[in-house]
Design an enzyme around this catalytic site. Structure first.
Site, short mmCIF file in Angstrom:
data_model
loop_
_atom_site.label_atom_id
_atom_site.label_comp_id
_atom_site.label_asym_id
_atom_site.label_seq_id
_atom_site.Cartn_x
_atom_site.Cartn_y
_atom_site.Cartn_z
N GLU A 151 41.03 45.53 39.41
CA GLU A 151 40.63 45.07 38.08
C GLU A 151 39.12 45.08 37.90
O GLU A 151 38.63 45.10 36.78
CB GLU A 151 41.19 43.67 37.81
CG GLU A 151 40.56 42.57 38.64
CD GLU A 151 41.25 41.23 38.42
OE1 GLU A 151 42.41 41.10 38.82
OE2 GLU A 151 40.61 40.33 37.85
N ASP A 158 47.66 36.23 43.31
CA ASP A 158 46.29 36.71 43.08
C ASP A 158 45.32 35.82 43.87
O ASP A 158 45.21 34.63 43.59
CB ASP A 158 45.99 36.66 41.59
CG ASP A 158 44.68 37.35 41.24
OD1 ASP A 158 43.94 37.72 42.17
OD2 ASP A 158 44.41 37.52 40.04
N HIS A 180 42.11 36.36 43.79
CA HIS A 180 40.89 36.32 42.97
C HIS A 180 39.63 36.55 43.80
O HIS A 180 38.54 36.12 43.40
CB HIS A 180 40.79 34.97 42.24
CG HIS A 180 40.74 35.09 40.75
ND1 HIS A 180 39.78 34.49 39.98
CD2 HIS A 180 41.53 35.76 39.88
CE1 HIS A 180 39.97 34.77 38.71
NE2 HIS A 180 41.04 35.53 38.62
N HIS A 208 45.73 45.75 35.06
CA HIS A 208 45.23 44.39 34.78
C HIS A 208 45.24 44.16 33.28
O HIS A 208 44.78 45.00 32.52
CB HIS A 208 43.80 44.31 35.33
CG HIS A 208 43.15 42.99 35.21
ND1 HIS A 208 42.00 42.79 34.47
CD2 HIS A 208 43.46 41.79 35.75
CE1 HIS A 208 41.63 41.52 34.58
NE2 HIS A 208 42.49 40.89 35.35
N GLU A 255 46.90 40.14 45.66
CA GLU A 255 45.91 40.81 44.81
C GLU A 255 44.49 40.35 45.15
O GLU A 255 44.27 39.16 45.34
CB GLU A 255 46.25 40.47 43.35
CG GLU A 255 45.25 40.96 42.32
CD GLU A 255 45.76 40.67 40.91
OE1 GLU A 255 46.99 40.71 40.68
OE2 GLU A 255 44.92 40.40 40.04
MG MG Z 1 43.40 39.41 39.35
#
Ligand code: MG
Length: 387
Positions: A248, A196, A198, A298, A222
């Site tokens: 997400e 991820d 982010h 998510h 991700e």
């Molecule tokens: Mg995430």
């Protein structure tokens, strides 16, 4: 059957407060439960639930499509993450009532079983420090990996990308390579590792990180850029040879349609607490299926959201893998009954009626709302960084 009252309960669970929505009916004992947790804005969601409630008090809770339309369209201003999280929690509770009224598990009213069991992956976190080198040493990453595998998981997700300047330089890349190398060494070649980002990175930096990670064969990367930087996502996609996941922080079918039409994702990650609940995620999943895009919803939030996601995964044809959060608080099972164990990285269909989890109010009030401040990251020169 009629809705008589809608309540919210905030349960502090370290880092976030779970927003639990309950819908009461005129049928004795028939109460629906749902979750609309939104980090750092939990009181806003609880307020939005109360603002929306009068629109559906007195209506039949089993008319889930109609009530979803009312809650989405009648406030005039559509969408927004606070309103959508409130709608999501209410929608889940309506579906819970629908299944409980029929005396069947939720997956049964979602079309039954599209698969026999649900593959789960463990979210190990990491990379949460404001400094590149303060935490998440390679050894701690490796240790977390080994613990997940010992618990039966065959897939794990890590945040192996540190805080990154728009062009972060070689030190950042070497750090990410060290973490990923330790993770791969700990798991061996056959465990699936997801990374991820982010949204911490620019498109240019995401491409450079992806080149570092490519030899380790991650399952997917991700949120390689911020979700509101669509053009950056297009550039990142062109330069990365690893499957990409996102979603997400996307809320509606229209949000997903844009990334689908531009071919930007292989894996969609709507959150059942933000994307319109069960009704909303089912519409998004169906849309993704027409593009051949698979689903990894998510799910770092509370036990009710986890249970709802399990029912959705069981009934969703284009499902891939389900995130689960285990490392937040040790008392989940005291406050919420019915959440099953994860056996060998998979979970079997729950057999109790409805969502299959209930809140113990007397235990919940032991963990009252407490303000949790959002994480704040800054670059070395003091400018604002994404975390
Ligand atoms: Mg995430």
């Amino acid at each position: 059957m009629k809705i008589t009252e809608i309540t919210t309960t905030l349960v502090n669970a370290k880092m976030r407060n779970w927003v639990i929505v309950r819908i009461f009916t005129d049928q004795p004992g028939l109460i629906g439960i749902g979750e609309g947790t939104l980090e750092f804005q939990e009181r806003a969601v609880a307020g939005a639930v109360q603002d929306l409630a009068p629109l559906i008090i007195g209506q039949d809770p089993r008319d889930t499509e109609r009530l979803w339309e009312i809650l989405y369209r009648h406030p005039f201003f559509k969408g927004g993450v606070v309103s959508m999280s409130a709608l999501s929690g209410i929608d889940q509770a309506l579906w819970d009532i629908t299944a409980k009224d029929l005396g069947v598990p939720l997956w049964r009213v979602l079309g039954g079983l599209a698969r026999d069991r649900v593959r789960m992956y463990d979210h190990l976190g990491g990379g949460d420090s404001n400094s590149v080198y303060d935490s998440d040493t390679a050894q701690s990453f490796a240790q977390k990996m080994k613990e997940s595998i010992a618990d039966g998981f065959t897939a794990v997700k890590i945040l192996a990308v540190p805080k990154s300047a728009p062009l972060g330089g070689n030190a950042n890349l070497r750090h990410a390579e060290e973490l990923m190398g330790a993770a791969r060494d700990a798991t061996g070649p056959d465990i699936d590792i997801m990374i991820d980002f982010h949204g911490r990175t620019s498109a240019a930096m995401a491409i450079q990180y992806a080149k570092v990670f490519e030899p380790f064969n991650p399952l997917f990367l991700e949120e390689v850029v911020q979700p509101d930087q669509h053009e950056a996502m297009i550039r990142a996609r062109k330069g990365i040879n690893i499957p990409l996941a996102a979603g997400e922080r996307l809320l509606t079918r229209a949000d997903f349609l844009r990334v689908l039409q531009d071919g930007l994702i292989d894996v969609a990650q709507p959150d059942v607490c933000h994307a319109g609940g069960i009704t909303g995620v089912r519409k998004i999943a169906s849309l993704c299926d027409t593009f051949g895009v698979t689903m990894a919803p998510h799910n770092p939030l509370g036990p009710i959201a986890t249970m709802v996601n399990i029912h959705l995964a069981l009934s969703m044809p284009n499902f891939l893998i389900q995130e689960v959060m285990r490392a937040d608080v040790p008392w989940r099972e005291e406050v919420f009954s019915g959440v099953p164990d994860f056996e060998a990285g998979y979970i079997l269909p729950p057999q109790s009626v409805g969502i299959g989890a209930e809140m113990n109010e007397f235990e919940a009030i032991k963990h009252p709302y407490a303000g949790e401040k959002a994480v704040q990251w800054f670059h070395e020169d003091g400018s604002v960084a994404d975390w």
